[in-house]
Structures are given as C-alpha cells and as structure tokens.
Design a protein around this motif. Structure first.
Motif, PDB file in Angstrom:
ATOM      1  N   PRO A   1      -9.902   2.553  -5.099  1.00 11.82           N
ATOM      2  CA  PRO A   1      -9.845   3.948  -5.516  1.00 11.82           C
ATOM      3  C   PRO A   1      -9.851   4.936  -4.354  1.00 11.82           C
ATOM      4  CG  PRO A   1     -12.045   3.053  -5.892  1.00 11.82           C
ATOM      5  CD  PRO A   1     -11.163   1.895  -5.522  1.00 11.82           C
ATOM      6  N   ASN A   2     -10.257   4.485  -3.174  1.00  5.70           N
ATOM      7  CA  ASN A   2     -10.324   5.381  -2.016  1.00  5.70           C
ATOM      8  C   ASN A   2      -9.127   5.246  -1.080  1.00  5.70           C
ATOM      9  OD1 ASN A   2     -12.881   6.494  -2.687  1.00  5.70           O
ATOM     10  ND2 ASN A   2     -13.863   4.621  -1.953  1.00  5.70           N
ATOM     11  N   ALA A   3      -8.186   4.367  -1.414  1.00  8.03           N
ATOM     12  CA  ALA A   3      -7.010   4.175  -0.560  1.00  8.03           C
ATOM     13  C   ALA A   3      -5.904   5.140  -0.966  1.00  8.03           C
ATOM     14  CB  ALA A   3      -6.505   2.744  -0.672  1.00  8.03           C
ATOM     15  N   ALA A   4      -5.251   5.717   0.020  1.00  9.51           N
ATOM     16  CA  ALA A   4      -4.140   6.626  -0.252  1.00  9.51           C
ATOM     17  C   ALA A   4      -2.955   5.848  -0.807  1.00  9.51           C
ATOM     18  CB  ALA A   4      -3.738   7.351   1.030  1.00  9.51           C
ATOM     19  N   ARG A   5      -2.243   6.448  -1.735  1.00 11.45           N
ATOM     20  CA  ARG A   5      -1.075   5.795  -2.319  1.00 11.45           C
ATOM     21  C   ARG A   5       0.175   6.188  -1.548  1.00 11.45           C
ATOM     22  NH1 ARG A   5      -2.345   4.010  -7.484  1.00 11.45           N
ATOM     23  NH2 ARG A   5      -0.477   2.751  -7.216  1.00 11.45           N
ATOM     24  N   ASP A   6       1.006   5.191  -1.220  1.00 13.24           N
ATOM     25  CA  ASP A   6       2.278   5.489  -0.570  1.00 13.24           C
ATOM     26  C   ASP A   6       3.261   4.353  -0.810  1.00 13.24           C
ATOM     27  OD1 ASP A   6       1.948   3.420   1.403  1.00 13.24           O
ATOM     28  OD2 ASP A   6       0.782   4.772   2.645  1.00 13.24           O
ATOM     29  N   ILE A   7       4.473   4.516  -0.308  1.00 11.26           N
ATOM     30  CA  ILE A   7       5.557   3.577  -0.594  1.00 11.26           C
ATOM     31  C   ILE A   7       5.402   2.243   0.129  1.00 11.26           C
ATOM     32  CG2 ILE A   7       7.238   5.371  -1.130  1.00 11.26           C
ATOM     33  CD1 ILE A   7       8.311   5.112   1.716  1.00 11.26           C
ATOM     34  N   PHE A   8       4.492   2.162   1.113  1.00  2.46           N
ATOM     35  CA  PHE A   8       4.325   0.922   1.870  1.00  2.46           C
ATOM     36  C   PHE A   8       3.212   0.029   1.326  1.00  2.46           C
ATOM     37  CE2 PHE A   8       6.550   3.507   5.066  1.00  2.46           C
ATOM     38  CZ  PHE A   8       7.537   2.616   5.445  1.00  2.46           C
ATOM     39  N   GLN A   9       2.545   0.425   0.268  1.00  2.00           N
ATOM     40  CA  GLN A   9       1.486  -0.413  -0.279  1.00  2.00           C
ATOM     41  C   GLN A   9       2.048  -1.717  -0.834  1.00  2.00           C
ATOM     42  OE1 GLN A   9      -0.457   2.627  -2.892  1.00  2.00           O
ATOM     43  NE2 GLN A   9      -2.329   1.797  -2.014  1.00  2.00           N
ATOM     44  N   ASP A  10       1.426  -2.813  -0.437  1.00  3.34           N
ATOM     45  CA  ASP A  10       1.820  -4.133  -0.939  1.00  3.34           C
ATOM     46  C   ASP A  10       1.302  -4.324  -2.365  1.00  3.34           C
ATOM     47  OD1 ASP A  10       2.504  -4.389   1.729  1.00  3.34           O
ATOM     48  OD2 ASP A  10       0.742  -5.599   2.210  1.00  3.34           O
ATOM     49  N   TYR A  11       1.905  -5.265  -3.043  1.00  3.02           N
ATOM     50  CA  TYR A  11       1.369  -5.752  -4.310  1.00  3.02           C
ATOM     51  C   TYR A  11       0.660  -7.063  -3.988  1.00  3.02           C
ATOM     52  CZ  TYR A  11       4.340  -2.304  -6.628  1.00  3.02           C
ATOM     53  OH  TYR A  11       4.926  -1.116  -7.042  1.00  3.02           O
ATOM     54  N   ASP A  12      -0.670  -7.004  -3.880  1.00  3.46           N
ATOM     55  CA  ASP A  12      -1.458  -8.196  -3.561  1.00  3.46           C
ATOM     56  C   ASP A  12      -1.820  -8.884  -4.876  1.00  3.46           C
ATOM     57  OD1 ASP A  12      -1.780  -7.948  -0.615  1.00  3.46           O
ATOM     58  OD2 ASP A  12      -2.717  -6.050  -1.166  1.00  3.46           O
ATOM     59  N   ILE A  13      -1.077  -9.930  -5.189  1.00  9.63           N
ATOM     60  CA  ILE A  13      -1.148 -10.574  -6.504  1.00  9.63           C
ATOM     61  C   ILE A  13      -1.591 -12.026  -6.375  1.00  9.63           C
ATOM     62  CG2 ILE A  13       0.168 -11.237  -8.548  1.00  9.63           C
ATOM     63  CD1 ILE A  13      -0.131  -8.220  -8.258  1.00  9.63           C
ATOM     64  N   VAL A  14      -2.429 -12.447  -7.306  1.00  8.00           N
ATOM     65  CA  VAL A  14      -2.861 -13.841  -7.353  1.00  8.00           C
ATOM     66  C   VAL A  14      -2.557 -14.396  -8.741  1.00  8.00           C
ATOM     67  CG1 VAL A  14      -4.770 -15.464  -7.119  1.00  8.00           C
ATOM     68  CG2 VAL A  14      -4.713 -13.392  -5.698  1.00  8.00           C
ATOM     69  N   TYR A  15      -1.790 -15.483  -8.779  1.00 10.91           N
ATOM     70  CA  TYR A  15      -1.554 -16.222 -10.020  1.00 10.91           C
ATOM     71  C   TYR A  15      -2.575 -17.363 -10.081  1.00 10.91           C
ATOM     72  CZ  TYR A  15       3.079 -14.159 -11.115  1.00 10.91           C
ATOM     73  OH  TYR A  15       4.108 -13.319 -11.464  1.00 10.91           O
ATOM     74  N   VAL A  16      -3.351 -17.396 -11.131  1.00 10.74           N
ATOM     75  CA  VAL A  16      -4.268 -18.511 -11.353  1.00 10.74           C
ATOM     76  C   VAL A  16      -3.498 -19.577 -12.127  1.00 10.74           C
ATOM     77  CG1 VAL A  16      -6.452 -19.248 -12.375  1.00 10.74           C
ATOM     78  CG2 VAL A  16      -6.233 -16.938 -11.407  1.00 10.74           C
TER      79      VAL A  16
ATOM     80  N   VAL B   1      -3.779 -13.729 -14.031  1.00 12.16           N
ATOM     81  CA  VAL B   1      -3.285 -12.930 -12.907  1.00 12.16           C
ATOM     82  C   VAL B   1      -4.357 -11.911 -12.529  1.00 12.16           C
ATOM     83  CG1 VAL B   1      -1.473 -11.396 -12.054  1.00 12.16           C
ATOM     84  CG2 VAL B   1      -0.929 -13.101 -13.820  1.00 12.16           C
ATOM     85  N   TYR B   2      -4.596 -11.780 -11.241  1.00 16.60           N
ATOM     86  CA  TYR B   2      -5.434 -10.665 -10.798  1.00 16.60           C
ATOM     87  C   TYR B   2      -4.841 -10.062  -9.531  1.00 16.60           C
ATOM     88  CZ  TYR B   2      -7.921 -13.950  -7.585  1.00 16.60           C
ATOM     89  OH  TYR B   2      -8.263 -14.873  -6.616  1.00 16.60           O
ATOM     90  N   MET B   3      -5.215  -8.831  -9.281  1.00 19.30           N
ATOM     91  CA  MET B   3      -4.699  -8.090  -8.132  1.00 19.30           C
ATOM     92  C   MET B   3      -5.871  -7.619  -7.283  1.00 19.30           C
ATOM     93  SD  MET B   3      -1.984  -4.889  -8.050  1.00 19.30           S
ATOM     94  CE  MET B   3      -2.918  -3.849  -9.176  1.00 19.30           C
TER      95      MET B   3
END
Length: 295
Positions: free
Chosen positions: A33-48, A24-26
């Motif tokens: 590290p430079n992106a603001a954190r908020d409630i609308f951030q997606d979980y961009d996930i890849v299953y190998v 698994v990687y994201m």
C-alpha cells in the motif's frame, strides 16, 4: 501495453483453466500500500501447484502469457552452475514482454507456498481452488521497516566506515581508480546507507521502509541531506572521487551523531577524527612521496 485488468484476467484465467494449479497469490510492490504505482511495476505471481515437474519439462507452457523480449529462470541458472536447488518445490520464470509488461512467475508446491506466505506479509491470495491457503491479514510492508540497531551494530558500522577510508585513500593516491571505486561503493557506501536508514528510523520511530538501495530516501531525508547523498556518486575523475569521499564523510558524521544521540549510544569522535586526519594527509601527499607525515 496491456492494462492491469487485462494482465490479471490473463494470469487468473490461465490458472483457472489449468488443473495442476490449485491456487494463486501475489506479492511485491503491487500489494504494498505504500509503494508508488507506475508502468514498471512487475506482476509478482505465485502459482501453487500439485507438482512442478510437468511445468519444468515443458517450458513452452509460458508462451500463453504473450510475446517475450527476453527472460530469466533463476533456479535453472543455479542448477547449471552446480548450486543447490529445490526444483521439486519451486521454479521460476522472470518474463519481460514486448508490450512493456513483466511477470515474475513462480510455481511452488503447497507446503512451500504456505511457508513462504507466512513469512511474507506482502502476500495477497488471488485464487484458492481447494480452500487450503492460509488466511492472512491485509498486506503491509512492516517487515521491511528500518530496524533499530543495537549499540554493537551502530559501533561496528561506524568503525567499518572510518576504517575503510584508508583503502579508498591509498587507492586514489596510487591512481588505482577501479580499486578505489570498489572500496567506495562495495564497502564504505553500504555503511553510509545503513547509517542514513537508522537516521530516518530515529526520526520516524522506526515505522517506515526506505526501500531497496535507499530508493525512498528522498521522502525522508532533508533536501540538503539528500543533495549531499547524491553528491557522493562520482565519475571516474580522481579529484571528483576525492571530493565525493569528503562529502560522504561529512554526511556520515552528521547522521551518526544524530543516531547516537537519538538512541543513547556514544559516537566515537576520536575514531572519526583519526580517520579524517589520515585521509586528509593522504590527499595532500605529493606523487611519489617516500614517507607519510601526520604533522
């Protein structure tokens, strides 16, 4: 709304229990590290995975992630429309859940995943059952930093911006509002955004990202410049569109001069002046005019 910990425990738990998933990687904003954190951030996930076919055959396997409001499967949509696809190596599920969370999940083969990871510096490995995923440095958004333009790119951007004023001007004179708005937003605005990006690049030695669609411009442009940029977004009133075009021209002209000076490129003032002269003439034309006078 499920917490980040709950979501990550679920994502990794599903992967850990499924023998077909080997890693698994994201990527995306959650690793930036430079992106603001908020409630609308997606979980961009890849299953190998070992293979994609069994996942594609049973779409119900994603129900484990929670109640969905709606979703999109890009690769499936491409296949439905006869576009080129690579189902054997990559297949995705973009899921919006009822609790507000969103997961953009892809299942990819090892070879595909490794190739992707080596070209995306925002990747972070979360699970590697077989110890075969590449060792990668800490995530960085450096690949998305503003790129220094060549002189040809700079000159072409200027030329396209000033040339297309002709189209938006005549569209407004003819009262073809939808046409004029398309000329403004699809052809002229991209050149403005490009020039403003280079303006930021010159000021920061090309060491930052302005984000998709310039969403971080407010961090790098002056308050006055950002205010002018916002003023280039008009409603459908023709006079409002005209005034936004004039603001856009002034803003572009100012930015292009600064970029040209900063990079040692000659700004073609005569091109800008000629375009503005014709635009101003078009603006002043009476309805139903039978000729164009440049005097």
């Amino acid at each position: 709304m499920r917490s980040e910990k709950e979501m990550m425990d679920l994502i990794l738990g599903v992967a850990g229990q499924d023998k077909r998933v080997r890693g698994v990687y994201m990527n995306g904003s959650r690793t930036n590290p430079n992106a603001a954190r908020d409630i609308f951030q997606d979980y961009d996930i890849v299953y190998v995975v070992e293979e994609t076919a069994s996942f594609i055959a049973d779409e119900g396997w994603i129900d484990v992630f929670g109640e969905r409001l709606y979703m999109q499967m890009p690769e499936k949509m491409d296949g439905m429309q006869g576009r080129e696809t690579d189902f054997e190596n990559c297949y995705g599920y973009l899921m919006q859940f009822a609790d507000g969370n969103r997961i953009d999940l892809h299942v990819v083969t090892l070879e595909y995943g490794i190739r992707n990871m080596r070209h995306d510096r925002l990747c972070r490995v979360l699970m590697d059952k077989d110890g075969v995923l590449p060792k990668i440095p800490e995530p960085t958004d450096e690949d998305h930093w503003v790129k220094r333009p060549t002189e040809a790119e700079y000159l072409c951007c200027c030329n396209e911006f000033w040339w297309m004023q002709n189209s938006v001007g005549k569209g407004l004179w003819r009262k073809e509002v939808t046409y004029a708005m398309d000329m403004l937003n699809l052809y002229i605005r991209p050149q403005l955004m490009k020039m403003l990006s280079w303006h930021v690049g010159v000021a920061t030695d090309f060491s930052c990202s302005v984000g998709k669609s310039g969403k971080y411009f407010d961090k790098y442009l002056s308050k006055e410049e950002y205010g002018k940029l916002l003023a280039t977004y008009p409603n459908s009133d023709r006079e409002c569109i005209w005034q936004s075009v004039f603001v856009m021209c002034r803003l572009f002209d100012e930015a292009a001069r600064k970029v040209g000076n900063g990079l040692g490129y000659r700004y073609r003032e005569e091109e800008a002046q000629g375009s503005r002269k014709f635009l101003d003439c078009t603006y002043g034309l009476m309805e139903g005019a039978q000729d164009i006078s440049m005097e």
